[in-house]
Scaffold this motif. Structure first.
Motif, PDB file in Angstrom:
ATOM      1  N   LYS A 270     -11.167  52.539  14.405  1.00  0.00           N
ATOM      2  CA  LYS A 270     -10.285  53.365  15.217  1.00  0.00           C
ATOM      3  C   LYS A 270      -8.870  53.311  14.655  1.00  0.00           C
ATOM      4  O   LYS A 270      -8.072  52.446  15.033  1.00  0.00           O
ATOM      5  N   PRO A 271      -8.529  54.233  13.763  1.00  0.00           N
ATOM      6  CA  PRO A 271      -7.162  54.259  13.217  1.00  0.00           C
ATOM      7  C   PRO A 271      -6.150  54.354  14.360  1.00  0.00           C
ATOM      8  O   PRO A 271      -6.354  55.096  15.318  1.00  0.00           O
ATOM      9  N   ILE A 272      -5.067  53.595  14.241  1.00  0.00           N
ATOM     10  CA  ILE A 272      -4.083  53.525  15.316  1.00  0.00           C
ATOM     11  C   ILE A 272      -2.884  54.402  14.988  1.00  0.00           C
ATOM     12  O   ILE A 272      -2.398  54.420  13.848  1.00  0.00           O
ATOM     13  N   SER A 273      -2.407  55.156  15.970  1.00  0.00           N
ATOM     14  CA  SER A 273      -1.278  56.057  15.766  1.00  0.00           C
ATOM     15  C   SER A 273       0.033  55.297  15.750  1.00  0.00           C
ATOM     16  O   SER A 273       0.119  54.146  16.201  1.00  0.00           O
ATOM     17  N   THR A 274       1.078  55.963  15.248  1.00  0.00           N
ATOM     18  CA  THR A 274       2.405  55.342  15.226  1.00  0.00           C
ATOM     19  C   THR A 274       2.897  55.041  16.639  1.00  0.00           C
ATOM     20  O   THR A 274       3.481  53.982  16.897  1.00  0.00           O
ATOM     21  N   GLY A 275       2.620  55.963  17.565  1.00  0.00           N
ATOM     22  CA  GLY A 275       3.036  55.759  18.953  1.00  0.00           C
ATOM     23  C   GLY A 275       2.354  54.548  19.575  1.00  0.00           C
ATOM     24  O   GLY A 275       2.997  53.755  20.269  1.00  0.00           O
ATOM     25  N   ALA A 276       1.058  54.403  19.326  1.00  0.00           N
ATOM     26  CA  ALA A 276       0.319  53.264  19.866  1.00  0.00           C
ATOM     27  C   ALA A 276       0.806  51.962  19.234  1.00  0.00           C
ATOM     28  O   ALA A 276       0.905  50.931  19.903  1.00  0.00           O
ATOM     29  N   MET A 277       1.138  52.042  17.935  1.00  0.00           N
ATOM     30  CA  MET A 277       1.652  50.866  17.233  1.00  0.00           C
ATOM     31  C   MET A 277       2.950  50.383  17.890  1.00  0.00           C
ATOM     32  O   MET A 277       3.142  49.177  18.096  1.00  0.00           O
ATOM     33  N   MET A 278       3.824  51.322  18.220  1.00  0.00           N
ATOM     34  CA  MET A 278       5.089  50.971  18.866  1.00  0.00           C
ATOM     35  C   MET A 278       4.851  50.389  20.255  1.00  0.00           C
ATOM     36  O   MET A 278       5.561  49.481  20.696  1.00  0.00           O
ATOM     37  N   LEU A 279       3.828  50.907  20.940  1.00  0.00           N
ATOM     38  CA  LEU A 279       3.502  50.406  22.275  1.00  0.00           C
ATOM     39  C   LEU A 279       3.057  48.944  22.203  1.00  0.00           C
ATOM     40  O   LEU A 279       3.494  48.107  23.009  1.00  0.00           O
ATOM     41  N   TYR A 280       2.223  48.638  21.221  1.00  0.00           N
ATOM     42  CA  TYR A 280       1.777  47.251  21.022  1.00  0.00           C
ATOM     43  C   TYR A 280       2.977  46.356  20.679  1.00  0.00           C
ATOM     44  O   TYR A 280       3.095  45.236  21.169  1.00  0.00           O
ATOM     45  N   TRP A 281       3.845  46.864  19.804  1.00  0.00           N
ATOM     46  CA  TRP A 281       5.013  46.081  19.388  1.00  0.00           C
ATOM     47  C   TRP A 281       5.902  45.734  20.581  1.00  0.00           C
ATOM     48  O   TRP A 281       6.300  44.583  20.751  1.00  0.00           O
ATOM     49  N   GLN A 282       6.192  46.732  21.417  1.00  0.00           N
ATOM     50  CA  GLN A 282       7.039  46.494  22.585  1.00  0.00           C
ATOM     51  C   GLN A 282       6.367  45.563  23.594  1.00  0.00           C
ATOM     52  O   GLN A 282       7.019  44.751  24.245  1.00  0.00           O
ATOM     53  N   GLY A 283       5.052  45.681  23.694  1.00  0.00           N
ATOM     54  CA  GLY A 283       4.329  44.852  24.653  1.00  0.00           C
ATOM     55  C   GLY A 283       4.202  43.397  24.238  1.00  0.00           C
ATOM     56  O   GLY A 283       3.993  42.524  25.085  1.00  0.00           O
ATOM     57  N   LEU A 284       4.339  43.151  22.927  1.00  0.00           N
ATOM     58  CA  LEU A 284       4.119  41.790  22.418  1.00  0.00           C
ATOM     59  C   LEU A 284       5.357  41.188  21.757  1.00  0.00           C
ATOM     60  O   LEU A 284       5.305  40.067  21.247  1.00  0.00           O
ATOM     61  N   ILE A 285       6.471  41.901  21.778  1.00  0.00           N
ATOM     62  CA  ILE A 285       7.652  41.504  21.010  1.00  0.00           C
ATOM     63  C   ILE A 285       8.207  40.143  21.427  1.00  0.00           C
ATOM     64  O   ILE A 285       8.828  39.443  20.625  1.00  0.00           O
ATOM     65  N   ASN A 286       7.962  39.738  22.664  1.00  0.00           N
ATOM     66  CA  ASN A 286       8.503  38.463  23.139  1.00  0.00           C
ATOM     67  C   ASN A 286       7.648  37.257  22.746  1.00  0.00           C
ATOM     68  O   ASN A 286       7.944  36.129  23.140  1.00  0.00           O
ATOM     69  N   HIS A 287       6.612  37.512  21.961  1.00  0.00           N
ATOM     70  CA  HIS A 287       5.730  36.435  21.535  1.00  0.00           C
ATOM     71  C   HIS A 287       5.895  36.161  20.044  1.00  0.00           C
ATOM     72  O   HIS A 287       6.292  37.035  19.277  1.00  0.00           O
ATOM     73  N   ASP A 288       5.571  34.958  19.656  1.00  0.00           N
ATOM     74  CA  ASP A 288       5.659  34.540  18.266  1.00  0.00           C
ATOM     75  C   ASP A 288       4.632  35.290  17.415  1.00  0.00           C
ATOM     76  O   ASP A 288       3.476  35.454  17.826  1.00  0.00           O
ATOM     77  N   PHE A 289       5.049  35.765  16.235  1.00  0.00           N
ATOM     78  CA  PHE A 289       4.158  36.563  15.387  1.00  0.00           C
ATOM     79  C   PHE A 289       2.906  35.785  15.000  1.00  0.00           C
ATOM     80  O   PHE A 289       1.790  36.315  15.053  1.00  0.00           O
ATOM     81  N   GLU A 290       3.072  34.523  14.606  1.00  0.00           N
ATOM     82  CA  GLU A 290       1.920  33.723  14.206  1.00  0.00           C
ATOM     83  C   GLU A 290       0.959  33.539  15.374  1.00  0.00           C
ATOM     84  O   GLU A 290      -0.265  33.529  15.195  1.00  0.00           O
ATOM     85  N   ALA A 291       1.509  33.395  16.579  1.00  0.00           N
ATOM     86  CA  ALA A 291       0.668  33.251  17.766  1.00  0.00           C
ATOM     87  C   ALA A 291      -0.091  34.545  18.050  1.00  0.00           C
ATOM     88  O   ALA A 291      -1.270  34.520  18.437  1.00  0.00           O
ATOM     89  N   VAL A 292       0.571  35.692  17.850  1.00  0.00           N
ATOM     90  CA  VAL A 292      -0.089  36.989  18.034  1.00  0.00           C
ATOM     91  C   VAL A 292      -1.238  37.140  17.035  1.00  0.00           C
ATOM     92  O   VAL A 292      -2.327  37.609  17.371  1.00  0.00           O
ATOM     93  N   LYS A 293      -0.988  36.725  15.805  1.00  0.00           N
ATOM     94  CA  LYS A 293      -2.020  36.810  14.767  1.00  0.00           C
ATOM     95  C   LYS A 293      -3.247  35.983  15.161  1.00  0.00           C
ATOM     96  O   LYS A 293      -4.386  36.453  15.067  1.00  0.00           O
ATOM     97  N   VAL A 294      -3.002  34.772  15.620  1.00  0.00           N
ATOM     98  CA  VAL A 294      -4.106  33.902  16.043  1.00  0.00           C
ATOM     99  C   VAL A 294      -4.846  34.511  17.222  1.00  0.00           C
ATOM    100  O   VAL A 294      -6.085  34.490  17.288  1.00  0.00           O
TER     101      VAL A 294
END
Length: 214
Positions: free
Chosen positions: A22-46
């Motif tokens: 399921k290719p992700i759109s730019t808009g959806a990508m931004m939505l994920y970014w805003q929803g997870l921005i307060n979390h550590d990147f390495e933690a998000v990856k895990v």
């Protein structure tokens, strides 16, 4: 997450979306970014990897809520590991000596809980409650991914007695990864967590004269 990690985040999310076809759109990508921005990147990856491997719902593309649910488990693991270091240090090194852990959040949490010396005054009966409070506080800092100001070292009994009298202090014991602990020492502060400033009598009178609060 930090702004400079945005490209890495997008690349990671793109790889995950390919996994589900399921290719992700730019808009959806931004939505994920805003929803997870307060979390550590390495933690998000895990958390994303954990979701993919989850036999219950890992067959579906993770929603933001799914990732946060996994993140809570991730912060719990981090808090448990951090407490294990603290518990071992108290028992094997002791609070008589000053220490530096390899994690600045440990310094912040211990400082907020009364300092390194206070941990040495706790009884075995109190210890489980100390552990619970430490883990809860640690998870809070970890989840918020805040840039915190922390004490560069945790003062032990000997240094606490020697410093006010001008006596020589001893180098702190490094706990955990040596290089990371040295970075914690370099990046920390000497300022007390809560500062008190005595106001001069002249300032008090000036504020009182204009109806201000001293």
């Amino acid at each position: 997450m930090k702004q400079q990690e945005f490209d890495n985040f997008c690349e990671l999310l793109g790889v995950v979306s390919e996994q589900y076809g399921k290719p992700i759109s730019t808009g959806a990508m931004m939505l994920y970014w805003q929803g997870l921005i307060n979390h550590d990147f390495e933690a998000v990856k895990v958390a994303l990897y954990r979701h993919i491997q989850n036999p219950d719902n890992g067959m579906f593309m993770p929603k933001i809520a799914d990732i946060i649910r996994m993140l809570q488990g991730s912060t719990q693991d981090s808090a448990f590991n951090a407490w294990s270091k603290v518990d071992k240090a108290v028992r094997q090194v002791g609070t008589q000596v000053s220490v530096v852990f390899d994690d600045p959040i440990i310094h912040q949490v211990i400082s907020d809980m009364g300092g390194w010396l206070s941990f040495g005054t706790k009884s075995e009966d109190e210890w489980p409650f100390v552990a619970k409070e430490f883990e809860n506080r640690y998870r809070g800092f970890k989840a918020r991914n805040e840039v915190i100001e922390y004490p560069k070292l945790l003062i032990g009994l000997y240094d606490a007695q020697n410093l006010p009298n001008g006596y020589k202090t001893t180098p702190p014991i490094l706990i955990g990864d040596k290089e990371k602990a040295q970075q914690v020492l370099i990046g920390g502060t000497d300022k007390p967590a809560l500062q008190f400033t005595e106001q001069s009598e002249s300032t008090f009178k000036q504020l009182s004269a204009i109806g201000g609060k001293p």
